[in-house]
Design an enzyme around this catalytic site. Structure first.
Site, PDB file in Angstrom:
ATOM      1  CE  LYS A 192      -3.989  -2.160   2.273  1.00 50.85           C
ATOM      2  NZ  LYS A 192      -5.063  -1.965   3.271  1.00 50.85           N
TER       3      LYS A 192
ATOM      4  CE1 TYR B  34      -9.408  -3.052   0.124  1.00 53.15           C
ATOM      5  CE2 TYR B  34      -8.534  -1.114  -0.974  1.00 53.15           C
ATOM      6  CZ  TYR B  34      -8.345  -2.246  -0.201  1.00 53.15           C
ATOM      7  OH  TYR B  34      -7.081  -2.571   0.244  1.00 53.15           O
TER       8      TYR B  34
ATOM      9  CG  ASN C  62      -3.790  -2.359   6.694  1.00 51.48           C
ATOM     10  OD1 ASN C  62      -3.668  -1.888   5.570  1.00 51.48           O
ATOM     11  ND2 ASN C  62      -4.721  -3.245   6.981  1.00 51.48           N
TER      12      ASN C  62
ATOM     13  CG  HIS D 270      -5.575  -6.098  -0.080  1.00 52.55           C
ATOM     14  ND1 HIS D 270      -6.741  -6.151   0.641  1.00 52.55           N
ATOM     15  CD2 HIS D 270      -5.767  -6.886  -1.179  1.00 52.55           C
ATOM     16  CE1 HIS D 270      -7.612  -6.921  -0.001  1.00 52.55           C
ATOM     17  NE2 HIS D 270      -7.038  -7.372  -1.103  1.00 52.55           N
TER      18      HIS D 270
ATOM     19  CD  GLU E  59      -8.806  -8.809  -3.612  1.00 56.41           C
ATOM     20  OE1 GLU E  59      -7.723  -9.317  -3.257  1.00 56.41           O
ATOM     21  OE2 GLU E  59      -9.600  -8.267  -2.816  1.00 56.41           O
TER      22      GLU E  59
HETATM   23  P1  CMP Z   1      -7.381  -4.622   3.597  1.00 56.54           P
HETATM   24  O1  CMP Z   1      -6.845  -5.977   3.889  1.00 56.54           O
HETATM   25  O2  CMP Z   1      -6.820  -3.906   2.425  1.00 56.54           O
HETATM   26  O3  CMP Z   1      -8.958  -4.745   3.404  1.00 56.54           O
HETATM   27  C1  CMP Z   1      -9.829  -3.649   3.628  1.00 56.54           C
HETATM   28  C2  CMP Z   1      -9.152  -2.522   4.299  1.00 56.54           C
HETATM   29  O4  CMP Z   1      -9.996  -1.623   4.954  1.00 56.54           O
HETATM   30  C3  CMP Z   1      -8.259  -3.049   5.415  1.00 56.54           C
HETATM   31  O5  CMP Z   1      -7.159  -3.719   4.881  1.00 56.54           O
HETATM   32  C4  CMP Z   1      -7.951  -1.786   6.175  1.00 56.54           C
HETATM   33  O6  CMP Z   1      -6.899  -1.039   5.588  1.00 56.54           O
HETATM   34  C5  CMP Z   1      -9.254  -1.028   6.017  1.00 56.54           C
HETATM   35  N1  CMP Z   1     -10.045  -1.105   7.229  1.00 56.54           N
HETATM   36  C6  CMP Z   1     -10.622  -2.176   7.764  1.00 56.54           C
HETATM   37  N2  CMP Z   1     -11.279  -1.856   8.896  1.00 56.54           N
HETATM   38  C7  CMP Z   1     -11.082  -0.544   9.080  1.00 56.54           C
HETATM   39  C8  CMP Z   1     -11.479   0.377  10.065  1.00 56.54           C
HETATM   40  N3  CMP Z   1     -12.229  -0.006  11.098  1.00 56.54           N
HETATM   41  N4  CMP Z   1     -11.102   1.648   9.927  1.00 56.54           N
HETATM   42  C9  CMP Z   1     -10.346   2.043   8.860  1.00 56.54           C
HETATM   43  N5  CMP Z   1      -9.932   1.208   7.887  1.00 56.54           N
HETATM   44  C10 CMP Z   1     -10.296  -0.074   7.996  1.00 56.54           C
END
Ligand code: CMP
Length: 141
Positions: free
Chosen positions: A12, A52, A115, A118, A129
């Site tokens: 990311k 998403y 984070n 993904h 995906e």
């Molecule tokens: P990802 O694995 O990319 O899948 C969906 C993404 O949404 C997740 O990682 C996080 O980056 C984001 N996400 C999930 N839950 C939350 C949350 N409570 N607040 C903000 N971002 C979130």
């Protein structure tokens, strides 16, 4: 029985900005993932919304799609036995506060949104995906 699986991963914008790309790709290789395809690109807000779409009703959808379109990302198609679950284990929990030692998110993620990485969560999602970012001819045989 173990099955050969393919999964899609995205390094990311936060991890790219931290120069974590090399470290994360090294983790894929050290943990037995075969790289079938790799590309660096920037996606638009609209493309992030499409990717998403499953999260469209969530309160974090707008913020997440702004973030994912805020800078370069690196996408990879990976192959391994049990690739989907094994990659999610290597990534660590979505919220880095809950991520185990030795995981990519423990090392590089700074928040539940920023984070670092993904990974597809199921076979059907992985198919969607992978095809979102790669044409069939772009994958190594
Ligand atoms: P990802 O694995 O990319 O899948 C969906 C993404 O949404 C997740 O990682 C996080 O980056 C984001 N996400 C999930 N839950 C939350 C949350 N409570 N607040 C903000 N971002 C979130």
């Amino acid at each position: 029985m173990k099955t050969l699986q393919r999964t899609l991963t995205i390094i990311k914008p936060d991890a790219v900005a931290k120069n974590a790309v090399g470290d994360i790709i090294e983790q894929f290789e050290k943990n037995g993932f075969r790289i079938l395809a790799i590309k660096m690109l920037e996606i638009s807000k609209h493309q992030a919304e499409q990717f998403y779409a499953v999260h469209a009703s969530r309160p974090f959808y707008s913020s997440l799609t702004n973030f994912m379109s805020s800078g370069p990302i690196v996408t990879l198609a990976l192959e391994k036995e049990n690739a989907i679950a094994d990659l999610r284990k290597l990534m660590g929990a979505t919220n880095p506060a809950n991520a185990e030692d030795g995981t990519i998110r423990k090392k590089w993620a700074s928040s539940i949104e920023h984070n670092a990485i993904h990974g597809s969560d199921a076979e059907e999602t992985a198919r969607f995906e992978l095809s979102f970012f790669f044409a069939g001819y772009e994958l190594a045989k």
